[in-house]
Scaffold this motif. Structure first.
Motif, PDB file in Angstrom:
ATOM      1  N   GLN A   1       1.635  14.987  15.650  1.00  0.00           N
ATOM      2  CA  GLN A   1       1.472  14.866  17.091  1.00  0.00           C
ATOM      3  C   GLN A   1       1.085  13.460  17.546  1.00  0.00           C
ATOM      4  OE1 GLN A   1       2.342  17.533  18.990  1.00  0.00           O
ATOM      5  NE2 GLN A   1       2.893  18.369  16.976  1.00  0.00           N
ATOM      6  N   THR A   2       0.760  12.574  16.608  1.00  0.00           N
ATOM      7  CA  THR A   2       0.334  11.228  16.974  1.00  0.00           C
ATOM      8  C   THR A   2       1.370  10.203  16.516  1.00  0.00           C
ATOM      9  OG1 THR A   2      -0.908  10.973  14.899  1.00  0.00           O
ATOM     10  CG2 THR A   2      -2.108  11.832  16.820  1.00  0.00           C
ATOM     11  N   ARG A   3       1.306   9.029  17.114  1.00  0.00           N
ATOM     12  CA  ARG A   3       2.220   7.946  16.726  1.00  0.00           C
ATOM     13  C   ARG A   3       1.628   7.232  15.518  1.00  0.00           C
ATOM     14  NH1 ARG A   3       5.422   3.902  20.785  1.00  0.00           N
ATOM     15  NH2 ARG A   3       6.591   2.762  19.197  1.00  0.00           N
ATOM     16  N   LEU A   4       2.410   7.117  14.459  1.00  0.00           N
ATOM     17  CA  LEU A   4       1.922   6.586  13.189  1.00  0.00           C
ATOM     18  C   LEU A   4       2.478   5.201  12.904  1.00  0.00           C
ATOM     19  CD1 LEU A   4       2.510   9.796  11.023  1.00  0.00           C
ATOM     20  CD2 LEU A   4       0.403   9.130  12.197  1.00  0.00           C
ATOM     21  N   ARG A   5       1.695   4.411  12.174  1.00  0.00           N
ATOM     22  CA  ARG A   5       2.206   3.138  11.663  1.00  0.00           C
ATOM     23  C   ARG A   5       3.330   3.424  10.667  1.00  0.00           C
ATOM     24  NH1 ARG A   5      -0.910  -1.457  12.389  1.00  0.00           N
ATOM     25  NH2 ARG A   5      -3.034  -1.150  13.162  1.00  0.00           N
ATOM     26  N   THR A   6       4.152   2.418  10.436  1.00  0.00           N
ATOM     27  CA  THR A   6       5.272   2.576   9.510  1.00  0.00           C
ATOM     28  C   THR A   6       4.818   3.101   8.158  1.00  0.00           C
ATOM     29  OG1 THR A   6       6.616   0.844  10.560  1.00  0.00           O
ATOM     30  CG2 THR A   6       7.088   1.337   8.246  1.00  0.00           C
ATOM     31  N   GLU A   7       3.830   2.439   7.556  1.00  0.00           N
ATOM     32  CA  GLU A   7       3.395   2.822   6.210  1.00  0.00           C
ATOM     33  C   GLU A   7       2.737   4.199   6.196  1.00  0.00           C
ATOM     34  OE1 GLU A   7      -0.040   0.359   7.892  1.00  0.00           O
ATOM     35  OE2 GLU A   7       2.149   0.443   8.050  1.00  0.00           O
ATOM     36  N   THR A   8       2.031   4.544   7.290  1.00  0.00           N
ATOM     37  CA  THR A   8       1.402   5.866   7.370  1.00  0.00           C
ATOM     38  C   THR A   8       2.455   6.952   7.491  1.00  0.00           C
ATOM     39  OG1 THR A   8      -0.440   4.824   8.552  1.00  0.00           O
ATOM     40  CG2 THR A   8      -0.364   7.223   8.534  1.00  0.00           C
ATOM     41  N   ALA A   9       3.460   6.711   8.333  1.00  0.00           N
ATOM     42  CA  ALA A   9       4.551   7.673   8.499  1.00  0.00           C
ATOM     43  C   ALA A   9       5.260   7.927   7.170  1.00  0.00           C
ATOM     44  CB  ALA A   9       5.546   7.159   9.541  1.00  0.00           C
ATOM     45  N   ALA A  10       5.469   6.860   6.411  1.00  0.00           N
ATOM     46  CA  ALA A  10       6.155   7.006   5.126  1.00  0.00           C
ATOM     47  C   ALA A  10       5.330   7.831   4.151  1.00  0.00           C
ATOM     48  CB  ALA A  10       6.449   5.629   4.536  1.00  0.00           C
ATOM     49  N   ILE A  11       4.022   7.648   4.154  1.00  0.00           N
ATOM     50  CA  ILE A  11       3.159   8.415   3.257  1.00  0.00           C
ATOM     51  C   ILE A  11       3.096   9.880   3.685  1.00  0.00           C
ATOM     52  CG2 ILE A  11       0.776   8.735   2.486  1.00  0.00           C
ATOM     53  CD1 ILE A  11       2.330   6.510   1.066  1.00  0.00           C
ATOM     54  N   VAL A  12       3.039  10.135   4.990  1.00  0.00           N
ATOM     55  CA  VAL A  12       3.062  11.523   5.480  1.00  0.00           C
ATOM     56  C   VAL A  12       4.338  12.215   5.013  1.00  0.00           C
ATOM     57  CG1 VAL A  12       3.228  12.975   7.540  1.00  0.00           C
ATOM     58  CG2 VAL A  12       1.553  11.118   7.449  1.00  0.00           C
ATOM     59  N   ALA A  13       5.457  11.515   5.092  1.00  0.00           N
ATOM     60  CA  ALA A  13       6.729  12.092   4.660  1.00  0.00           C
ATOM     61  C   ALA A  13       6.710  12.396   3.165  1.00  0.00           C
ATOM     62  CB  ALA A  13       7.878  11.134   4.996  1.00  0.00           C
ATOM     63  N   CYS A  14       6.216  11.458   2.365  1.00  0.00           N
ATOM     64  CA  CYS A  14       6.130  11.676   0.912  1.00  0.00           C
ATOM     65  C   CYS A  14       5.259  12.885   0.592  1.00  0.00           C
ATOM     66  CB  CYS A  14       5.545  10.446   0.220  1.00  0.00           C
ATOM     67  SG  CYS A  14       6.610   9.004   0.180  1.00  0.00           S
ATOM     68  N   THR A  15       4.113  12.974   1.263  1.00  0.00           N
ATOM     69  CA  THR A  15       3.177  14.064   1.025  1.00  0.00           C
ATOM     70  C   THR A  15       3.777  15.407   1.412  1.00  0.00           C
ATOM     71  OG1 THR A  15       1.329  12.552   1.436  1.00  0.00           O
ATOM     72  CG2 THR A  15       0.847  14.897   1.494  1.00  0.00           C
TER      73      THR A  15
ATOM     74  N   TRP B   1       0.840  -1.200   0.000  1.00  0.00           N
ATOM     75  CA  TRP B   1       0.000   0.000   0.000  1.00  0.00           C
ATOM     76  C   TRP B   1       0.875   1.250   0.000  1.00  0.00           C
ATOM     77  CZ3 TRP B   1      -0.518   3.973   3.608  1.00  0.00           C
ATOM     78  CH2 TRP B   1      -1.615   4.832   3.419  1.00  0.00           C
ATOM     79  N   PHE B   2       1.932   1.241   0.820  1.00  0.00           N
ATOM     80  CA  PHE B   2       2.870   2.369   0.834  1.00  0.00           C
ATOM     81  C   PHE B   2       3.502   2.564  -0.541  1.00  0.00           C
ATOM     82  CE2 PHE B   2       7.584   2.621   0.887  1.00  0.00           C
ATOM     83  CZ  PHE B   2       7.687   4.007   0.851  1.00  0.00           C
ATOM     84  N   LEU B   3       3.971   1.494  -1.167  1.00  0.00           N
ATOM     85  CA  LEU B   3       4.596   1.594  -2.482  1.00  0.00           C
ATOM     86  C   LEU B   3       3.640   2.190  -3.505  1.00  0.00           C
ATOM     87  CD1 LEU B   3       6.423  -1.867  -2.670  1.00  0.00           C
ATOM     88  CD2 LEU B   3       7.477   0.364  -2.248  1.00  0.00           C
ATOM     89  N   GLU B   4       2.406   1.725  -3.483  1.00  0.00           N
ATOM     90  CA  GLU B   4       1.403   2.215  -4.430  1.00  0.00           C
ATOM     91  C   GLU B   4       1.154   3.708  -4.241  1.00  0.00           C
ATOM     92  OE1 GLU B   4      -2.605   0.190  -5.595  1.00  0.00           O
ATOM     93  OE2 GLU B   4      -3.005   1.499  -3.871  1.00  0.00           O
ATOM     94  N   LYS B   5       0.872   4.111  -3.002  1.00  0.00           N
ATOM     95  CA  LYS B   5       0.527   5.506  -2.737  1.00  0.00           C
ATOM     96  C   LYS B   5       1.729   6.432  -2.903  1.00  0.00           C
ATOM     97  CE  LYS B   5      -3.522   4.074  -2.112  1.00  0.00           C
ATOM     98  NZ  LYS B   5      -4.414   4.102  -3.303  1.00  0.00           N
ATOM     99  N   ALA B   6       2.898   5.988  -2.508  1.00  0.00           N
ATOM    100  CA  ALA B   6       4.096   6.814  -2.666  1.00  0.00           C
ATOM    101  C   ALA B   6       4.388   7.062  -4.145  1.00  0.00           C
ATOM    102  CB  ALA B   6       5.288   6.146  -1.992  1.00  0.00           C
ATOM    103  N   THR B   7       4.169   6.054  -4.966  1.00  0.00           N
ATOM    104  CA  THR B   7       4.358   6.211  -6.411  1.00  0.00           C
ATOM    105  C   THR B   7       3.370   7.226  -6.966  1.00  0.00           C
ATOM    106  OG1 THR B   7       5.168   3.939  -6.634  1.00  0.00           O
ATOM    107  CG2 THR B   7       4.384   5.017  -8.630  1.00  0.00           C
ATOM    108  N   GLU B   8       2.124   7.146  -6.541  1.00  0.00           N
ATOM    109  CA  GLU B   8       1.111   8.087  -7.011  1.00  0.00           C
ATOM    110  C   GLU B   8       1.442   9.514  -6.584  1.00  0.00           C
ATOM    111  OE1 GLU B   8      -2.717   6.829  -5.668  1.00  0.00           O
ATOM    112  OE2 GLU B   8      -2.550   4.839  -6.570  1.00  0.00           O
ATOM    113  N   ILE B   9       1.910   9.680  -5.344  1.00  0.00           N
ATOM    114  CA  ILE B   9       2.211  11.012  -4.814  1.00  0.00           C
ATOM    115  C   ILE B   9       3.456  11.593  -5.466  1.00  0.00           C
ATOM    116  CG2 ILE B   9       2.904  12.275  -2.730  1.00  0.00           C
ATOM    117  CD1 ILE B   9       1.192  10.181  -1.164  1.00  0.00           C
ATOM    118  N   GLY B  10       4.455  10.748  -5.648  1.00  0.00           N
ATOM    119  CA  GLY B  10       5.701  11.188  -6.254  1.00  0.00           C
ATOM    120  C   GLY B  10       6.903  10.840  -5.392  1.00  0.00           C
ATOM    121  N   ILE B  11       7.649   9.838  -5.800  1.00  0.00           N
ATOM    122  CA  ILE B  11       8.844   9.393  -5.078  1.00  0.00           C
ATOM    123  C   ILE B  11       9.865   8.951  -6.111  1.00  0.00           C
ATOM    124  CG2 ILE B  11       8.084   6.988  -4.830  1.00  0.00           C
ATOM    125  CD1 ILE B  11       9.295   7.053  -1.998  1.00  0.00           C
ATOM    126  N   THR B  12      11.130   9.103  -5.785  1.00  0.00           N
ATOM    127  CA  THR B  12      12.185   8.785  -6.746  1.00  0.00           C
ATOM    128  C   THR B  12      12.767   7.394  -6.538  1.00  0.00           C
ATOM    129  OG1 THR B  12      12.776  11.136  -6.638  1.00  0.00           O
ATOM    130  CG2 THR B  12      14.295   9.666  -7.806  1.00  0.00           C
TER     131      THR B  12
END
Length: 234
Positions: free
Chosen positions: A213-227, A92-103
């Motif tokens: 301010q909240t503790r995030l799951r690994t995949e959620t944290a990665a998507i927040v960073a990408c965004t 899910w992280f790979l899919e969404k990160a690709t859509e958002i934009g990652i190198t």
């Protein structure tokens, strides 16, 4: 518009044949015929319009009739993320990160990692599918999984950040991130980075950042960073 992916073609290509799986999809599922056109990306910044010459379900042949090259984004983002215990969350992280934009993506194996093996072929397909769905000219690079220690032994340039859960002084990524920069971000496993791993990253020049301010799951944290990085570069 439906986008197809073919890494074998380039701006010099005039005629080519789709692989069997794509040929079957084009001819049997989409029922494309001679003279129909298709949109194609080679994942390296080039987009093509191709006209079908021979709609064979095993070897569909087409000729290129339009070519366009797109410049890369004004920034690069390399996410080094620990694979999650459940494969579908990492996919899910790979899919969404690709859509958002990652190198670039590197799966990192950490002290607290519960999953130490990934199926790269399957994950490559997830990324390719997301690239096609989001109509992008560039395919993110997925590296082989390596340990965090191995990853940190590489020479890295640009902005370096680590997101961890320890109660230490951190700055919000939104405040640290800069537009038009080359950025690498470390995201740990469900059990977070170990104290030793955090120390190693800091020694290598990684700056600690917070993702809210909240503790995030690994995949959620990665998507927040990408965004966050994508918004910085709008």
């Amino acid at each position: 518009m439906q986008l197809f992916y073919n890494p074998e073609i380039n701006l010099e290509t005039q005629q080519f044949t789709f692989p069997t799986d794509e040929s079957k999809h084009i001819v049997k599922v989409l029922r494309k015929k001679t003279g129909d056109t298709l949109q194609i990306s080679n994942g390296q910044g080039d987009m093509f319009v191709a006209e079908i010459l021979f709609p064979d379900h095993k070897k569909c042949t087409a000729k290129v009739i339009e070519k366009t090259h797109y410049d890369p984004k004004p920034y690069t983002l390399h996410m080094a993320v620990a694979p999650t215990k459940l494969n579908d969350r990492f996919e899910w992280f790979l899919e969404k990160a690709t859509e958002i934009g990652i190198t670039e993506i590197t799966p990192i194996i950490c002290d607290h990692s519960e999953r130490k093996v990934i199926k790269k072929d399957r994950m490559d397909k997830v990324i390719q599918s997301a690239m096609k769905q989001s109509l992008q000219a560039y395919l993110p690079l997925l590296n082989e999984a390596i340990t965090l220690k191995e990853f940190l032994s590489n020479s890295m340039e640009g902005d370096l950040f680590i997101a961890h859960c320890e109660e230490k002084e951190k700055t919000e990524l939104n405040m640290r991130a800069r537009p038009k920069s080359n950025t690498t971000i470390l995201i740990g496993p469900e059990g977070d980075f170990s104290t030793n791993e955090i120390a190693m990253a800091l020694e290598k020049g990684f700056l600690p950042v917070a993702l809210g301010q909240t503790r995030l799951r690994t995949e959620t944290a990665a998507i927040v960073a990408c965004t966050t990085l994508a918004l910085k570069n709008q």
